[in-house]
Design a protein around this motif. Sequence first.
Motif, short mmCIF file in Angstrom:
data_model
loop_
_atom_site.label_atom_id
_atom_site.label_comp_id
_atom_site.label_asym_id
_atom_site.label_seq_id
_atom_site.Cartn_x
_atom_site.Cartn_y
_atom_site.Cartn_z
N GLY A 23 0.82 -1.20 0.00
CA GLY A 23 0.00 0.00 0.00
C GLY A 23 0.85 1.25 0.00
N GLY A 24 0.20 2.38 -0.32
CA GLY A 24 0.91 3.65 -0.38
C GLY A 24 1.57 4.02 0.93
N ASP A 25 0.93 3.69 2.07
CA ASP A 25 1.49 4.04 3.36
C ASP A 25 2.77 3.26 3.67
OD1 ASP A 25 -0.60 5.72 3.68
OD2 ASP A 25 -1.78 4.38 4.94
N GLU A 26 2.97 2.13 2.98
CA GLU A 26 4.13 1.30 3.25
C GLU A 26 5.31 1.65 2.35
OE1 GLU A 26 2.97 -2.79 3.06
OE2 GLU A 26 1.07 -2.39 4.05
N LEU A 27 5.12 2.56 1.45
CA LEU A 27 6.18 2.90 0.50
C LEU A 27 7.01 4.04 1.08
CD1 LEU A 27 4.10 2.71 -2.76
CD2 LEU A 27 5.68 1.01 -1.89
N GLY A 28 8.11 3.68 1.72
CA GLY A 28 8.84 4.67 2.51
C GLY A 28 9.70 5.61 1.69
N SER A 29 10.23 5.18 0.57
CA SER A 29 11.19 6.01 -0.16
C SER A 29 10.56 6.65 -1.38
CB SER A 29 12.38 5.16 -0.60
OG SER A 29 12.02 4.32 -1.67
N ALA A 30 11.16 7.74 -1.83
CA ALA A 30 10.70 8.40 -3.04
C ALA A 30 10.80 7.47 -4.24
CB ALA A 30 11.51 9.67 -3.28
N ALA A 31 11.84 6.65 -4.28
CA ALA A 31 12.01 5.71 -5.39
C ALA A 31 10.88 4.69 -5.43
CB ALA A 31 13.36 5.00 -5.27
N GLN A 32 10.48 4.21 -4.25
CA GLN A 32 9.38 3.25 -4.20
C GLN A 32 8.07 3.89 -4.63
OE1 GLN A 32 10.07 2.14 -0.07
NE2 GLN A 32 10.44 0.03 -0.69
N ARG A 33 7.84 5.11 -4.19
CA ARG A 33 6.61 5.80 -4.58
C ARG A 33 6.60 6.07 -6.09
NH1 ARG A 33 7.75 8.40 0.33
NH2 ARG A 33 8.72 10.18 -0.71
N ASP A 34 7.75 6.43 -6.62
CA ASP A 34 7.83 6.67 -8.06
C ASP A 34 7.60 5.37 -8.84
OD1 ASP A 34 8.64 8.38 -10.43
OD2 ASP A 34 10.14 6.77 -10.55
N ARG A 35 8.15 4.28 -8.35
CA ARG A 35 7.97 2.99 -9.02
C ARG A 35 6.49 2.60 -9.01
NH1 ARG A 35 11.28 0.21 -5.96
NH2 ARG A 35 13.09 0.92 -7.14
N ARG A 36 5.85 2.80 -7.88
CA ARG A 36 4.43 2.46 -7.79
C ARG A 36 3.61 3.33 -8.73
NH1 ARG A 36 -0.41 3.24 -4.96
NH2 ARG A 36 -1.34 1.29 -4.18
#
Length: 213
Positions: A23-36
């Motif tokens: 989930g979005g709340d579990e994506l701690g890094s900017a890279a992970q959020r960008d990948r998602r």
Amino acid sequence: MAAKPRTAAQPKTRGGAGMSAIGGDELGSAAQRDRRRRIIDATLALAAKGGYDAVQMRAVAERADVALGTLYRYFPSKIHLLVSGLAREFERAQDKIERGAIPGDTAVERLIFVLGRNTRMMQRDPHLTEAMVRAFMFADTTAAAEVEQVGRHMEAMFAKAMGIDEPDERDRDIFHLIADVWMANLVAWVTRRASAADVANRLELSVHLLLDK
């Protein structure tokens, strides 16, 4: 067709058997959020071109420029992908609603406006809507978190329209019923069993039946 969760707005069951998406709340890094973000962008782009069947995991991975294994780590299935995409579409719709005043003198008028605006938004892209709605209706308890995310955005939009800051249990029951009617009519629309005018009329009638005193 598999049974959908308890209500469109807020399923009671969470987690369930099998894997769940990150989930979005579990994506701690900017890279992970960008990948998602890239993954969901790729999913919606494929769905917009070819509907539900066009969303294949390998095609999504290639378009998003991620490894197939990474994609499965974020989203275990195309159901998770498309329901997450629906959640993002509703999040954007909610943001627009939050930024301005909703036309209408009464809660009924404002709610009908919000439903109509979002319905027209979805009807502008039939392939994409077909894919997201189909995935939502197929979703089981393994995608409960994604379905609940969709429900939270629906609830926030309905509450805003009705001028309710803290919905109580009865308010949420009304939101659930409206959300169920809405999703059922979107299914009827994407399967060509109802016209856009039919959907608008049914939604307006449902709101009046639930809220007129």
